[in-house]
Design an enzyme around this catalytic site. Structure first.
Site, short mmCIF file in Angstrom:
data_model
loop_
_atom_site.label_atom_id
_atom_site.label_comp_id
_atom_site.label_asym_id
_atom_site.label_seq_id
_atom_site.Cartn_x
_atom_site.Cartn_y
_atom_site.Cartn_z
N HIS A 157 21.66 20.95 -36.09
CA HIS A 157 21.78 21.78 -34.89
C HIS A 157 20.38 22.06 -34.35
O HIS A 157 19.39 21.96 -35.07
CB HIS A 157 22.49 23.09 -35.22
CG HIS A 157 23.87 22.89 -35.74
ND1 HIS A 157 24.68 23.95 -36.07
CD2 HIS A 157 24.60 21.78 -35.99
CE1 HIS A 157 25.85 23.50 -36.50
NE2 HIS A 157 25.81 22.18 -36.47
N GLU A 189 18.83 24.82 -33.63
CA GLU A 189 18.11 25.88 -34.33
C GLU A 189 17.58 25.38 -35.68
O GLU A 189 16.44 25.66 -36.06
CB GLU A 189 19.02 27.10 -34.54
CG GLU A 189 19.53 27.72 -33.25
CD GLU A 189 20.79 27.07 -32.68
OE1 GLU A 189 21.27 27.56 -31.66
OE2 GLU A 189 21.28 26.08 -33.26
N CYS A 208 25.60 29.05 -34.56
CA CYS A 208 26.77 29.14 -35.44
C CYS A 208 26.40 29.89 -36.72
O CYS A 208 25.25 30.27 -36.93
CB CYS A 208 27.28 27.74 -35.76
SG CYS A 208 26.16 26.82 -36.86
N CYS A 238 23.51 28.29 -38.69
CA CYS A 238 22.21 28.58 -38.11
C CYS A 238 21.84 30.05 -38.26
O CYS A 238 20.67 30.38 -38.47
CB CYS A 238 22.19 28.16 -36.65
SG CYS A 238 22.37 26.35 -36.45
#
Length: 147
Positions: A46, A48, A76, A79
């Protein structure tokens, strides 16, 4: 946030969901990331996580304390955990959480930080919302059109 948007567009060009992140400490960008889930075939890649992984290890285990992570989307739970464990102090979001549309049900970042007992992390919402949400909606429309 504009630089995070630029990162999101790089991810989109590579076939990934357009989410971008940057990490700022002492007024300087120390890491940039974008979503790489599809292009890297890695469900944990992801935006992040990508930014956190790119931080110079010489900063040490407490190096991100006092830093701010900017993200074009709502991080999410994966993260959120990485943000908390990295000791990032503030998260600035470009997209607003909408419980009627939320991808993760009744989830939001504040609930995640409370669940993992990191309520001290500051969250700032609504920076360049229109631009961030427009990217996301355009990508979603493309995905629906490709099915």
């Amino acid at each position: 946030m504009q630089i995070a948007i630029e990162q999101a567009l790089i991810g989109r060009e590579n076939g990934d969901r357009p989410v971008g992140s940057i990490i700022v400490k002492n007024g300087e960008i120390i890491a940039k990331g974008h979503n790489r889930e599809n292009s890297d075939c890695d469900t944990t890649a992801h935006a992040e996580m990508d930014a956190i992984r790119k931080v110079n290890p010489s900063l040490g285990p407490d190096g991100l304390y006092g830093s701010t992570l900017y993200s074009t989307g709502e991080p999410c739970i994966l993260c959120a955990g990485a943000i908390a464990l990295s000791k990032i102090s503030c998260v600035v979001l470009g997209s607003n959480y909408n419980p009627n549309w939320g991808e993760f049900g009744d989830y939001n970042l504040r609930k995640a930080f409370n669940l993992i007992y990191h309520p001290e992390i500051q969250i700032v919402r609504g920076v360049l919302v229109e631009e961030c949400q427009a990217m996301s909606w355009a990508w979603r429309a493309e995905q629906i059109g490709n099915k």
